[in-house]
Design a protein around this motif. Structure first.
Motif, PDB file in Angstrom:
ATOM      1  N   LEU A 176       0.830  -1.209   0.000  1.00 50.23           N
ATOM      2  CA  LEU A 176       0.000   0.000   0.000  1.00 50.23           C
ATOM      3  C   LEU A 176       0.862   1.254   0.000  1.00 50.23           C
ATOM      4  N   LEU A 177       2.067   1.185   0.543  1.00 51.79           N
ATOM      5  CA  LEU A 177       2.981   2.332   0.527  1.00 51.79           C
ATOM      6  C   LEU A 177       3.226   2.807  -0.901  1.00 51.79           C
ATOM      7  N   VAL A 178       3.554   1.894  -1.795  1.00 51.46           N
ATOM      8  CA  VAL A 178       3.804   2.254  -3.189  1.00 51.46           C
ATOM      9  C   VAL A 178       2.534   2.795  -3.846  1.00 51.46           C
ATOM     10  N   THR A 179       1.413   2.158  -3.590  1.00 52.61           N
ATOM     11  CA  THR A 179       0.149   2.605  -4.182  1.00 52.61           C
ATOM     12  C   THR A 179      -0.172   4.037  -3.789  1.00 52.61           C
ATOM     13  N   LEU A 180      -0.037   4.359  -2.504  1.00 51.69           N
ATOM     14  CA  LEU A 180      -0.391   5.693  -2.033  1.00 51.69           C
ATOM     15  C   LEU A 180       0.618   6.742  -2.486  1.00 51.69           C
ATOM     16  N   VAL A 181       1.893   6.416  -2.504  1.00 53.70           N
ATOM     17  CA  VAL A 181       2.895   7.393  -2.947  1.00 53.70           C
ATOM     18  C   VAL A 181       2.701   7.739  -4.414  1.00 53.70           C
ATOM     19  N   ILE A 182       2.506   6.732  -5.251  1.00 57.29           N
ATOM     20  CA  ILE A 182       2.290   6.990  -6.677  1.00 57.29           C
ATOM     21  C   ILE A 182       1.003   7.784  -6.891  1.00 57.29           C
ATOM     22  N   SER A 183      -0.041   7.436  -6.160  1.00 61.44           N
ATOM     23  CA  SER A 183      -1.314   8.153  -6.307  1.00 61.44           C
ATOM     24  C   SER A 183      -1.183   9.601  -5.863  1.00 61.44           C
ATOM     25  N   TYR A 184      -0.522   9.835  -4.732  1.00 61.45           N
ATOM     26  CA  TYR A 184      -0.364  11.199  -4.224  1.00 61.45           C
ATOM     27  C   TYR A 184       0.411  12.063  -5.216  1.00 61.45           C
ATOM     28  N   VAL A 185       1.534  11.556  -5.682  1.00 61.01           N
ATOM     29  CA  VAL A 185       2.342  12.317  -6.642  1.00 61.01           C
ATOM     30  C   VAL A 185       1.568  12.542  -7.931  1.00 61.01           C
ATOM     31  N   GLY A 186       0.869  11.507  -8.399  1.00 55.54           N
ATOM     32  CA  GLY A 186       0.093  11.664  -9.629  1.00 55.54           C
ATOM     33  C   GLY A 186      -0.986  12.715  -9.500  1.00 55.54           C
ATOM     34  N   LEU A 252       7.057   7.332 -11.168  1.00 57.51           N
ATOM     35  CA  LEU A 252       6.293   8.502 -10.749  1.00 57.51           C
ATOM     36  C   LEU A 252       6.146   9.488 -11.903  1.00 57.51           C
ATOM     37  N   ILE A 253       7.225   9.722 -12.635  1.00 58.74           N
ATOM     38  CA  ILE A 253       7.171  10.653 -13.768  1.00 58.74           C
ATOM     39  C   ILE A 253       6.205  10.140 -14.831  1.00 58.74           C
ATOM     40  N   GLY A 254       6.282   8.831 -15.140  1.00 62.03           N
ATOM     41  CA  GLY A 254       5.411   8.275 -16.169  1.00 62.03           C
ATOM     42  C   GLY A 254       3.939   8.365 -15.789  1.00 62.03           C
ATOM     43  N   VAL A 255       3.595   8.017 -14.556  1.00 58.32           N
ATOM     44  CA  VAL A 255       2.200   8.073 -14.120  1.00 58.32           C
ATOM     45  C   VAL A 255       1.704   9.509 -14.096  1.00 58.32           C
ATOM     46  N   ALA A 256       2.531  10.433 -13.604  1.00 57.64           N
ATOM     47  CA  ALA A 256       2.116  11.835 -13.511  1.00 57.64           C
ATOM     48  C   ALA A 256       1.867  12.431 -14.899  1.00 57.64           C
ATOM     49  N   PHE A 313      -8.836  10.706 -11.052  1.00 56.77           N
ATOM     50  CA  PHE A 313      -8.079  10.319  -9.863  1.00 56.77           C
ATOM     51  C   PHE A 313      -8.321   8.856  -9.510  1.00 56.77           C
ATOM     52  N   ILE A 314      -9.583   8.437  -9.568  1.00 61.00           N
ATOM     53  CA  ILE A 314      -9.910   7.047  -9.238  1.00 61.00           C
ATOM     54  C   ILE A 314      -9.267   6.087 -10.236  1.00 61.00           C
ATOM     55  N   GLY A 315      -9.348   6.433 -11.523  1.00 63.41           N
ATOM     56  CA  GLY A 315      -8.719   5.583 -12.526  1.00 63.41           C
ATOM     57  C   GLY A 315      -7.221   5.483 -12.329  1.00 63.41           C
ATOM     58  N   MET A 316      -6.583   6.600 -11.981  1.00 61.98           N
ATOM     59  CA  MET A 316      -5.145   6.584 -11.748  1.00 61.98           C
ATOM     60  C   MET A 316      -4.803   5.752 -10.515  1.00 61.98           C
ATOM     61  N   PHE A 317      -5.621   5.863  -9.465  1.00 63.13           N
ATOM     62  CA  PHE A 317      -5.371   5.080  -8.254  1.00 63.13           C
ATOM     63  C   PHE A 317      -5.396   3.580  -8.564  1.00 63.13           C
ATOM     64  N   LYS A 318      -6.328   3.158  -9.378  1.00 62.73           N
ATOM     65  CA  LYS A 318      -6.400   1.732  -9.725  1.00 62.73           C
ATOM     66  C   LYS A 318      -5.316   1.331 -10.711  1.00 62.73           C
ATOM     67  N   ASP A 319      -4.905   2.257 -11.571  1.00 59.02           N
ATOM     68  CA  ASP A 319      -3.872   1.941 -12.560  1.00 59.02           C
ATOM     69  C   ASP A 319      -2.496   1.782 -11.944  1.00 59.02           C
ATOM     70  N   THR A 320      -2.335   2.138 -10.656  1.00 62.43           N
ATOM     71  CA  THR A 320      -1.035   1.932 -10.027  1.00 62.43           C
ATOM     72  C   THR A 320      -0.653   0.454  -9.995  1.00 62.43           C
ATOM     73  N   THR A 321      -1.631  -0.421 -10.162  1.00 62.01           N
ATOM     74  CA  THR A 321      -1.319  -1.856 -10.173  1.00 62.01           C
ATOM     75  C   THR A 321      -0.437  -2.235 -11.366  1.00 62.01           C
ATOM     76  N   LEU A 322      -0.398  -1.396 -12.398  1.00 60.88           N
ATOM     77  CA  LEU A 322       0.386  -1.719 -13.592  1.00 60.88           C
ATOM     78  C   LEU A 322       1.885  -1.568 -13.378  1.00 60.88           C
ATOM     79  N   VAL A 323       2.312  -0.976 -12.261  1.00 58.12           N
ATOM     80  CA  VAL A 323       3.752  -0.860 -12.023  1.00 58.12           C
ATOM     81  C   VAL A 323       4.382  -2.232 -11.822  1.00 58.12           C
ATOM     82  N   LEU A 324       3.553  -3.257 -11.629  1.00 60.62           N
ATOM     83  CA  LEU A 324       4.092  -4.615 -11.552  1.00 60.62           C
ATOM     84  C   LEU A 324       4.835  -4.977 -12.830  1.00 60.62           C
TER      85      LEU A 324
END
Length: 385
Positions: A176-186, A252-256, A313-324
């Motif tokens: 969840l740490l990675v999910t929230l950090v990527i979402s916050y920055v995005g 982070l840069i790519g998602v943002a 924002f919601i779509g981006m939050f769920k798309d953080t799963t793609l960093v796998l």
């Protein structure tokens, strides 16, 4: 002049009367919202039948027949010995979630340093809560602390490496740490950058407009997986020799940037919905371009597109799963990784872990959705009846 009889004219205001009993209370709400028409009544009855059929089985799987404690998969293999569940069903193995909860939240972040993550989360909540409460004071100071100061504090706490804090590589981050950090920055980056791109696309300067159009259409024309691959493997090719970028920073840069392109189109839709008279009224007051946009146009445009902004924002939050894809493990990725643990590898643990991840994602997304509805109602001042 003939006198008129005015004895029928009321000389005192009538006292307010309570609403009829048939129009208030739970019964009136049920009648108006669930049984107002025959179709509504049929749909309500159908939904109640579905709930009556499914809810007992869900409760049996998730609570009554679930295994809550255990040290390995043998604890979950004993679930459902009484045969109370249908064939093919078994109780949830929450013992697996409990045993792996630390990894689900922090990944491989050092156990002795996890207090830094929890402190960062506490500061985040303490700064975010007043921003979400309209009546809270010191909004400007709070916004400066949340958007300008907190990122540096969070970087110092999470990464460390100076002023006495041990360095923690981002490759150890996960869950969840990675999910929230990527979402916050995005979110923090995409909204202002999306506003700039939307204004640039509507600019009368050809070069600025062309650059914004090319960027928006290029990013929106490829999937996020491609953007992550480019940020992870191609971005280092464009930097001077010897300079390296952390893989997490590249993600982070790519998602943002990806979220900014979509945000720009959402905001451009709001700008196009503003009547021409608003622009002309601002011009008649002698306001400059940035004054006109900042004081007149942009507040109205952002209010109109709150659903679109939150949806992004919601779509981006769920798309953080793609960093796998680039070997980074967010919440879902870390759950799937631990499903292959030989000590816990059972169908029950797989179902339980995935349900836990889905529930966490749903809670965050539902919270954002409900808050956006609240803000829509609060800001809907121009169309009240």
């Amino acid at each position: 002049m003939q006198e008129h009889d005015v004895s029928w004219v009321r000389t005192e205001m009538a006292l307010a009367q309570p609403a009829p009993r048939t129009e208030t209370g739970l019964g009136a709400w049920v009648r108006k919202n669930l049984f107002a028409t025959p179709v509504d009544s049929a749909l309500t009855i159908l939904c109640l039948l579905v709930v009556a059929w499914g809810l007992p089985q869900i409760l049996s799987w998730a609570i009554f027949n679930a295994q809550w404690t255990g040290v390995d998969r043998t604890a979950c293999l004993t679930v459902d010995q009484g045969g109370e569940l249908p064939a093919g069903w078994s109780g949830a193995c929450w013992a697996f979630v409990y045993a792996k909860f630390g990894q689900f939240m922090f990944g491989r972040y050092p156990i002795d340093e996890r207090w830094r993550v929890m402190l960062t989360a506490a500061i985040f909540v303490a700064l975010l809560a007043p921003l979400l409460i309209p009546s809270a004071p010191f909004k400007k100071l709070n916004a400066i602390l949340f958007f300008a100061v907190f990122p540096f504090v969070a970087f110092y706490l999470l990464v460390g490496g100076f002023l006495g804090l041990p360095y923690v590589e981002t490759s150890l981050w996960g869950g969840l740490l990675v999910t929230l950090v990527i979402s916050y920055v995005g979110i923090v980056v995409s909204l202002p950058l999306g506003i700039v791109l939307a204004l640039g696309r509507r600019s009368r300067m050809p070069i600025i407009k062309l650059l914004c159009v090319v960027f928006i259409e290029a990013v929106r024309g490829v999937p996020l997986v491609t953007v992550l691959f480019m940020a992870s493997f191609m971005l280092p090719l464009f930097v001077p020799p010897g300079m390296t970028f952390d893989k997490f920073l590249r993600a982070l840069i790519g998602v943002a940037l990806f979220a900014s392109a979509y945000m720009a189109e959402v905001i451009r839709g709001g700008l196009q919905a503003i009547p021409k008279g608003q622009y002309e009224g601002a011009d008649s007051l002698g306001l400059g371009y940035w004054q006109k946009m900042g004081l007149i146009i942009m507040p109205q445009a952002l209010k109109l597109v709150i659903p679109g902004i939150v949806n992004t924002f919601i779509g981006m939050f769920k798309d953080t799963t793609l960093v796998l894809i680039i070997s980074m493990f967010d919440l879902l990725g870390i759950v799937k990784q631990h499903l292959s643990d030989a000590n816990w590898a059972t169908p029950q643990t797989a179902k339980s872990g995935l349900v836990f991840a889905a529930l966490v994602f749903w809670l965050f997304c539902f919270g954002m959705s409900r808050y956006s509805i609240y803000m829509e109602r609060r800001l809907d001042t121009g169309h009240r009846r």
